[in-house]
Write an enzyme that holds these catalytic residues in place. Structure first.
Site, mmCIF file in Angstrom:
data_model
loop_
_atom_site.group_PDB
_atom_site.id
_atom_site.type_symbol
_atom_site.label_atom_id
_atom_site.label_comp_id
_atom_site.label_asym_id
_atom_site.label_seq_id
_atom_site.Cartn_x
_atom_site.Cartn_y
_atom_site.Cartn_z
ATOM 1 N N GLY A 43 0.786 -1.235 0.000
ATOM 2 C CA GLY A 43 0.000 0.000 0.000
ATOM 3 C C GLY A 43 0.814 1.279 0.000
ATOM 4 N N ASP A 99 1.202 3.309 4.470
ATOM 5 C CA ASP A 99 0.127 4.054 3.836
ATOM 6 C C ASP A 99 -0.905 4.568 4.830
ATOM 7 O OD1 ASP A 99 -0.842 1.499 4.381
ATOM 8 O OD2 ASP A 99 -1.717 1.184 2.403
ATOM 9 N N ASP A 102 -4.456 2.438 11.035
ATOM 10 C CA ASP A 102 -5.845 2.095 11.314
ATOM 11 C C ASP A 102 -5.932 1.507 12.718
ATOM 12 O OD1 ASP A 102 -8.492 1.191 11.276
ATOM 13 O OD2 ASP A 102 -8.370 0.352 9.279
ATOM 14 N N PHE A 151 -13.489 3.643 4.608
ATOM 15 C CA PHE A 151 -12.637 2.779 3.787
ATOM 16 C C PHE A 151 -12.200 3.565 2.558
ATOM 17 C CE2 PHE A 151 -11.068 -0.597 1.231
ATOM 18 C CZ PHE A 151 -10.556 -1.489 2.156
ATOM 19 N N VAL A 152 -10.887 3.810 2.464
ATOM 20 C CA VAL A 152 -10.347 4.626 1.391
ATOM 21 C C VAL A 152 -9.478 3.805 0.451
ATOM 22 C CG1 VAL A 152 -10.451 6.800 2.662
ATOM 23 C CG2 VAL A 152 -8.428 5.358 2.880
ATOM 24 N N ARG A 164 -5.341 0.728 -6.583
ATOM 25 C CA ARG A 164 -4.030 1.251 -6.164
ATOM 26 C C ARG A 164 -3.517 2.330 -7.124
ATOM 27 N NH1 ARG A 164 -1.812 -1.889 -2.088
ATOM 28 N NH2 ARG A 164 -2.271 -4.111 -2.116
#
Length: 180
Positions: A43, A99, A102, A151-152, A164
């Site tokens: 990511g 990235d 969370d 959620f991105v 991506r």
């Protein structure tokens, strides 16, 4: 793919402006030192490439590949390292680039693993930090953007290995998450 998004959070120019700011901070903090960057794949790939081009310091780059989502929408508490060796960071100044922060499971596990290799210092830089209660306490030293708990995707972030390659970051439509 744009139609799969509820909205765009950060367009390409906004991301690049923020990377300029982070690069200036990192460059100042590590002035006259060699930096070892540990990129968390996959990511962070876009983030790492764009950020490192902005940092005019001698540096080494290594990567770790871990998984905590395992194809799901929520991060699990299980972090699986896909490599068996820890990068050589003995006595080095380490900057972990990821990235998104969370649950904290991934970054906490990586940091703990790297600490066993006795680096001089470890700092953490994330492109995105979700505003939420974390399962594991991780405080990043550098943050690109704080976001709500949504959620991105885009700019390296994926949903089931898709999205991506978007040059911006957006919120994925909820019904797409439910279908999967």
């Amino acid at each position: 793919m744009r139609g799969d998004l509820e909205r765009v959070l950060f367009d390409e120019p906004a991301i690049h402006r923020r990377l300029d700011d982070i690069a200036a901070l990192v460059s100042s903090d590590y002035r006259d030192r060699e930096l070892t960057v540990i990129a968390v794949l996959h990511g962070s790939l876009m983030f790492v490439a764009d950020l490192l081009r902005r940092i005019p310091l001698p540096l080494k780059l290594d990567c770790v590949s871990v998984a905590s989502y395992h194809g799901r929408v929520q991060s699990s508490s299980e972090v699986a390292f896909k490599e068996v060796t820890v990068p050589d960071v003995v006595g080095r100044d380490v900057l972990i680039l990821d990235d998104i922060l969370d649950s904290g499971h991934t970054l906490a596990a990586i940091r703990e693993t790297l600490e066993t290799a006795k680096p001089r210092s470890i700092r953490v830089c994330v492109l995105l930090s979700k505003k939420k209660q974390r399962a594991r306490e991780v405080t990043p030293d550098y943050v690109g953007f704080e976001i709500e708990d949504e959620f991105v995707v885009g700019y390296g972030l994926d949903f089931r290995e898709r999205y991506r390659n978007l040059p911006y970051i957006g919120v994925l439509r909820k019904e797409l998450l439910e279908d999967g």
